[in-house]
Design an enzyme around this catalytic site. Structure first.
Site, mmCIF file in Angstrom:
data_model
loop_
_atom_site.group_PDB
_atom_site.id
_atom_site.type_symbol
_atom_site.label_atom_id
_atom_site.label_comp_id
_atom_site.label_asym_id
_atom_site.label_seq_id
_atom_site.Cartn_x
_atom_site.Cartn_y
_atom_site.Cartn_z
ATOM 1 N N SER A 7 -5.959 2.699 4.792
ATOM 2 C CA SER A 7 -5.458 2.055 3.578
ATOM 3 C C SER A 7 -6.575 1.312 2.854
ATOM 4 O O SER A 7 -6.374 0.224 2.303
ATOM 5 C CB SER A 7 -4.312 1.091 3.916
ATOM 6 O OG SER A 7 -3.472 0.877 2.820
ATOM 7 N N LYS A 38 0.054 3.630 -2.724
ATOM 8 C CA LYS A 38 -1.032 4.607 -2.600
ATOM 9 C C LYS A 38 -0.503 6.032 -2.519
ATOM 10 O O LYS A 38 -1.251 6.984 -2.758
ATOM 11 C CB LYS A 38 -1.902 4.278 -1.383
ATOM 12 C CG LYS A 38 -2.758 3.024 -1.539
ATOM 13 C CD LYS A 38 -3.629 2.812 -0.301
ATOM 14 C CE LYS A 38 -4.649 1.681 -0.488
ATOM 15 N NZ LYS A 38 -4.047 0.350 -0.389
ATOM 16 N N SER A 66 0.794 -1.233 0.000
ATOM 17 C CA SER A 66 0.000 0.000 0.000
ATOM 18 C C SER A 66 0.821 1.276 0.000
ATOM 19 O O SER A 66 0.247 2.364 -0.062
ATOM 20 C CB SER A 66 -0.957 0.009 1.190
ATOM 21 O OG SER A 66 -2.007 -0.918 0.984
#
Length: 442
Positions: free
Chosen positions: A156, A101, A98
């Site tokens: 997340s 991101k 993640s």
């Protein structure tokens, strides 16, 4: 002469057409152990950020590095000067989880005002990978953009990511824009497959690239605010809300860790394939450092402990460190040792931010390859005409061999986009589902 000219024109057209795959799609050979990393653009052009960052092992020009660093890659850099103070396998390509991101937010966050409202549909949530971490977005509920970004940064949430991606025109368009943004930032180790960072085949990045994403994102005040937020109230349907907490343990002090003094954010990540990844930023004494740690050998706290240890080193002994490389400045050309300019004035969070296309250097490389091929073809044509004038057969001209040689030395092969990856695995399989149905990272 009349017979040889049409053939030569066709040959030249073929050579021009051949230049595109040679400069835009031909994969570079896989690097051997101990050789230069995938950060090398091509032979003779060097490594993005400096030659030392393409070497394996620890790169540092100071003493006192933490002894227990088990990550497969890490990097310490000064956010403002762009100097890389120390690194280990800076350009090694690994699954980012993640932390990708950060690139998603840097690409999409400026496009929508925080107060803009959006009613989520079933289609927005239909393509979320099974086992993803979720914040609890529900179809039929209206959210502000601010709330959706809180779901991305704090929990997340892949559900929040996919809703914002659909608002942005869809997953495919968002992935293409993220890839273009990575190219603009000179993050050439990164290959984007999905906007959420989940374990998809070929989705890769590096400690160097993740640090570039954090540095770029922190210029946006909304990005800084979200990644530094500890708790928020999230809609639960109707007028109800529930509290969500940031999963960055150095920010909140969860799971037996103390909050790190001066921490700004930025983003953590975990998947069963990537293990734990984290990029953190902290400020002390007017200096801001960026640290990225990827795939430590130990459990989930190790990524934070090793990040904290590297930050401590940077604020201490690292002050005397001579840089071993540089963080590339966005845009423009980027040679092996790019010039790093000071950070520009922080832009408005809602300004137009259409990601640019390929960098000028990539285009220049393609042009160079085309010129080389066309030059070889023109040389062959001249030789053929001279041979025809002298009464020699046209077939005696060595044009084919020359064309192959030109093609073989064409510049600008694109770095490989990663090898085979395991099938998608749960984002965080050890954590229980929340009352809202999401698997949350703690």
């Amino acid at each position: 002469m009349r017979e040889s000219s049409p053939l030569s024109r066709r040959a030249l057209l073929g050579l021009a057409a051949a230049a595109v795959p040679l400069t835009a799609t031909a994969p570079a050979p896989a690097s051997a152990a101990g050789a230069r990393s995938a950060g090398a653009r091509s032979a003779g052009t060097g490594v993005v950020g400096g030659e030392r960052l393409g070497l394996g092992g620890v790169q540092v020009r100071a003493a006192g590095l933490p002894k227990k660093l088990t990550a497969q890659a890490w990097l310490v850099a000064d956010r403002d000067t762009g100097e890389v103070l120390a690194s280990y396998n800076a350009h090694r390509r690994l699954a980012p989880a993640s932390t990708l991101k950060m690139l998603f937010a840097d690409t999409v966050l400026p496009k929508f005002a925080p107060e803009q409202r959006y009613r989520v549909t079933d289609a927005d949530l239909a393509d979320i990978p099974s086992g993803s971490s979720l914040v609890g977005v529900q179809a039929g509920t209206t959210y502000t953009v601010e709330q959706l970004w809180q779901g991305v940064f704090l929990r997340s949430g892949n559900d929040a990511v996919h809703v914002l991606a659909h608002m942005n025109g869809g997953i495919a368009r968002t992935v293409a824009e993220m890839q273009a943004r990575a190219e603009y930032l000179h993050a050439l180790d990164t290959h984007v497959v999905s906007p959420d960072g989940f374990d998809h085949k070929g989705q890769i990045s590096s400690a160097y690239d993740l640090t570039l994403f954090a540095r770029a994102g922190l210029r946006n005040p909304d990005f800084r605010r979200h990644c530094g937020t500890r708790t928020a109230d999230f809609p639960a349907g109707g007028k109800k809300t529930f509290q969500i907490q940031n999963t960055d343990r150095l920010l909140t002090g969860a799971w037996g860790l103390r909050p790190y003094a001066g921490l700004l954010g930025v983003k953590n990540g975990y998947t069963s394939h990537a293990g734990n990844t984290f990029t953190g930023a902290a400020t002390r004494g007017g200096r801001t450092l960026l640290v990225t740690v990827m795939h430590p050998a130990e459990g989930s706290n190790a990524v934070y402990e090793q990040t904290a240890a590297l930050l401590d080193w940077g604020f201490g002994a690292g002050r005397a460190a001579r840089p071993v490389g540089l963080l590339a400045a966005p845009g423009g050309t980027n040679a092996g040792r790019p010039t790093v300019s000071p950070l520009p004035t922080e832009h408005s969070a809602h300004a137009s931010a259409t990601p640019p296309g390929p960098s000028p250097l990539r285009l220049a490389e393609g042009a160079a390859g085309t010129a080389a091929l066309l030059g070889a073809g023109a040389w062959a044509l001249l030789r053929r005409r001279r041979a025809g004038t002298a009464g020699a057969p046209a077939e005696a001209a060595p044009g084919g061999r020359r064309r192959d040689r030109a093609a073989g030395t064409s510049a600008g092969a694109v770095p490989p986009q990663g090898g085979r990856r395991r099938a998608p695995a749960p984002e965080n399989p050890t954590e229980a589902a929340s009352p809202q149905g999401g698997r949350h990272r703690r």
